[in-house]
Design an enzyme around this catalytic site. Structure first.
Site, PDB file in Angstrom:
ATOM      1  N   GLU A 217       0.931  -1.237   0.036  1.00 37.94           N
ATOM      2  CA  GLU A 217      -0.020  -0.072   0.497  1.00 37.94           C
ATOM      3  C   GLU A 217       0.988   1.459   0.017  1.00 37.94           C
ATOM      4  O   GLU A 217       0.799   2.394   0.745  1.00 37.94           O
ATOM      5  CB  GLU A 217      -0.787   0.065   1.186  1.00 37.94           C
ATOM      6  CG  GLU A 217      -1.893  -1.336   1.542  1.00 37.94           C
ATOM      7  CD  GLU A 217      -3.258  -1.448   2.344  1.00 37.94           C
ATOM      8  OE1 GLU A 217      -2.304  -0.512   3.292  1.00 37.94           O
ATOM      9  OE2 GLU A 217      -3.820  -2.442   2.688  1.00 37.94           O
ATOM     10  N   GLU A 333      -5.801 -11.828  -1.029  1.00 40.95           N
ATOM     11  CA  GLU A 333      -6.468 -10.542  -0.103  1.00 40.95           C
ATOM     12  C   GLU A 333      -7.841 -10.623  -0.407  1.00 40.95           C
ATOM     13  O   GLU A 333      -8.946  -9.918   0.224  1.00 40.95           O
ATOM     14  CB  GLU A 333      -6.601  -9.206   0.361  1.00 40.95           C
ATOM     15  CG  GLU A 333      -4.995  -9.575   1.292  1.00 40.95           C
ATOM     16  CD  GLU A 333      -4.650  -8.309   1.538  1.00 40.95           C
ATOM     17  OE1 GLU A 333      -5.991  -7.560   1.837  1.00 40.95           O
ATOM     18  OE2 GLU A 333      -3.417  -7.385   1.625  1.00 40.95           O
TER      19      GLU A 333
HETATM   20  O1  9MR Z   1      -8.002  -8.135   8.256  1.00 42.80           O
HETATM   21  C1  9MR Z   1      -6.777  -7.035   8.756  1.00 42.80           C
HETATM   22  C2  9MR Z   1      -7.100  -7.267  10.279  1.00 42.80           C
HETATM   23  O2  9MR Z   1      -7.626  -8.188  11.132  1.00 42.80           O
HETATM   24  C3  9MR Z   1      -6.413  -5.829  11.402  1.00 42.80           C
HETATM   25  O3  9MR Z   1      -6.867  -5.769  12.121  1.00 42.80           O
HETATM   26  C4  9MR Z   1      -5.239  -5.203  10.029  1.00 42.80           C
HETATM   27  C5  9MR Z   1      -4.840  -4.173  10.285  1.00 42.80           C
HETATM   28  O4  9MR Z   1      -3.736  -4.718  11.262  1.00 42.80           O
HETATM   29  O5  9MR Z   1      -5.265  -5.710   8.913  1.00 42.80           O
HETATM   30  C6  9MR Z   1      -6.309  -6.381   8.796  1.00 42.80           C
HETATM   31  O6  9MR Z   1      -5.428  -6.859   6.808  1.00 42.80           O
HETATM   32  C7  9MR Z   1      -5.034  -5.801   5.990  1.00 42.80           C
HETATM   33  C8  9MR Z   1      -4.036  -5.956   5.472  1.00 42.80           C
HETATM   34  O7  9MR Z   1      -2.995  -6.321   6.078  1.00 42.80           O
HETATM   35  C9  9MR Z   1      -3.361  -5.371   4.134  1.00 42.80           C
HETATM   36  N1  9MR Z   1      -4.823  -5.037   3.553  1.00 42.80           N
HETATM   37  C10 9MR Z   1      -5.881  -4.917   3.975  1.00 42.80           C
HETATM   38  C11 9MR Z   1      -6.295  -5.888   4.924  1.00 42.80           C
HETATM   39  C12 9MR Z   1      -7.665  -5.224   5.698  1.00 42.80           C
HETATM   40  O8  9MR Z   1      -7.918  -4.512   6.044  1.00 42.80           O
END
Ligand code: 9MR
Length: 441
Positions: A217, A333
């Site tokens: 990102e 994802e």
């Molecule tokens: O699904 C993840 C969530 O449980 C966490 O709280 C969050 C912060 O670490 O990250 C989420 O995963 C993200 C991923 O790491 C990057 N792309 C977006 C995902 C959804 O927010």
């Protein structure tokens, strides 16, 4: 050690499953959703994640695993809409079929005392794990001179013992709650520091982690702050790029990962890089820059998508751009929410997750997988990963509430119900992997 996948068995769940005859229903896939919906989704990504991250650390794993058994993600009083699969999904593909998992003491951890059924389903249907959280920066490297690998090692060992690989997520990611404190406003030699971070982590796991999201990102075309399309993160701020250049930290991170383990697959990963032309263009700018140096293997498409948006053509076009460069495409994802709160106006009410919707979602998952297979040649398929196992563990309910104020008990975005039974959506992916037409039947 690699243990071969076991033959199909599902007896522990079989009695709980309701096999259904799927009724005919058309696909929504190309109905469109509008760029604005994606814009809002994305700009809210980080802030809502913050909430879920903190809530995750406070709940106990026992609480979450016991609640799994009693809650159902289906709106039906007769139990969830489910199928009884006669296949193991990952055995239908010759590329990694992944799932993001929780570990350590997170809710929905696969290591809870009551989590054996969850582990069974994961081993049954997936060939790759991504840590949903516990391999992020602050988990692995909380202080400059301290790395903490125990939780991640437990996950990697579990994967290896069960014949699965691990995709690492993520070496460099900007949200402030994921960035170790010492990296904020770092005043020393940032290149050396970031190189040490990446090198130490990649070397620790060696070949047990087969691929990495090296940078996640780095693009920001939504907020009004950056006019250059780059996210002005702590890493960007170490050394802002000259006009028209890619932020230097991205190359530093990839170079370090490449130097440490050139045989691993290294990905640049981002969201909304399918339908959003600006975000795709910036993603490709990064890919081209790193490809010129020979230090990137592929592009990760997160694909937090909806029933009708983006269009299949948008996916096709984005994948094709990467394929044309000879780089790998990895769906990193995937989730398909059945409601889109960003479609404009008031967020729609929570729908009934009935047979018609479950069937439409089956077709949607199938079509997405089909586009992946049609567009990406076998040698460039980095994998196909869903962001969570069961609907109830999805990040999206928190996300939607934080972003729009709308409350949804469930948005049914994944392949398994809360009680671990398989959804028609799983059949949809299997149909595509089997080369069968995407059908509501
Ligand atoms: O699904 C993840 C969530 O449980 C966490 O709280 C969050 C912060 O670490 O990250 C989420 O995963 C993200 C991923 O790491 C990057 N792309 C977006 C995902 C959804 O927010």
């Amino acid at each position: 050690m690699t243990i071969p996948k076991i033959p199909y068995r599902f007896s522990t769940l079989a009695t709980a499953l309701l096999t259904v005859a799927l009724t005919a229903c058309g696909s929504d896939s190309d109905n469109g959703g509008g760029a604005s919906s994606q814009s809002s989704q994305s700009s809210e990504n980080a802030s809502s994640s913050s909430t879920s991250a903190s809530s995750q650390t406070s709940a106990s794993s026992e609480a979450s695993t016991s609640s799994e058994a009693s809650s159902s993600s289906s709106a039906s009083s007769e139990g969830p809409i489910s199928i009884e699969p006669d296949f193991q999904l990952s055995l239908l593909a010759d590329f990694p079929v992944g799932v993001a998992v929780s570990a350590a003491s997170e809710p929905y951890t696969i290591f809870g005392n009551n989590a054996q059924p969850r582990r069974d389903v994961i081993v049954e249907h997936f060939s790759q794990l991504t840590a949903g959280n516990i391999m992020k920066m602050s988990y692995l490297h909380p202080e400059e001179d301290r790395y903490t690998f125990d939780d991640a090692d437990e996950l990697v060992n579990f994967a290896q013992t069960n014949g699965m690989s691990v995709h690492g997520h993520a070496l460099v990611w900007h949200p402030d709650y994921q960035v170790p404190n010492f990296m904020n406003g770092y005043e020393g030699d940032w290149e050396a520091m970031l190189t040490d971070h990446v090198t130490t982590i990649v070397n620790h796991f060696g070949d047990t982690v087969v691929s990495w999201d090296v940078v996640n990102e780095a693009v920001d075309t939504y907020s009004s702050n950056p006019s250059d399309g780059w996210r002005h993160s702590v890493f960007y701020n170490y050394e802002p790029p000259a006009e028209g250049e890619v932020p230097p930290y991205i190359e530093v991170a990839f170079q370090a990962a490449h130097d440490a383990k050139p045989e691993l697959d290294l990905y640049y990963n981002d969201y909304d890089n399918t339908a959003n032309a600006d975000r795709l263009a910036k993603t490709l700018e990064i890919a081209d820059h790193l490809d010129d140096k020979g230090i990137i293997d592929g592009v990760g498409f997160q694909m937090h998508v909806y029933m009708g948006y983006p269009s299949l053509d948008a996916f096709r076009n984005a994948f094709q751009e990467v394929v044309d460069r000879g780089l790998k495409v990895k769906v990193t994802e995937l989730d398909v929410a059945v409601v889109n709160p960003y479609g404009g106006g008031e967020p729609p009410p929570q729908p009934d997750y009935d047979m018609e919707l479950a069937t439409a979602q089956k077709v949607r998952f199938c079509e997405i997988a089909e586009v992946y297979l049609e567009t990406v040649p076998a040698e460039l398929r980095g994998g196909f990963t869903v962001w969570g196992l069961t609907d109830d563990e999805s990040w999206l309910m928190n996300q939607f509430e934080n972003a729009t104020g709308a409350e949804y008990d469930d948005v049914w975005p994944l392949l398994f119900n809360a009680d671990l039974s398989a959804k028609p959506a799983l059949q949809g992916v299997a149909d595509a992997f089997n080369g069968e037409p995407c059908s509501a039947e």
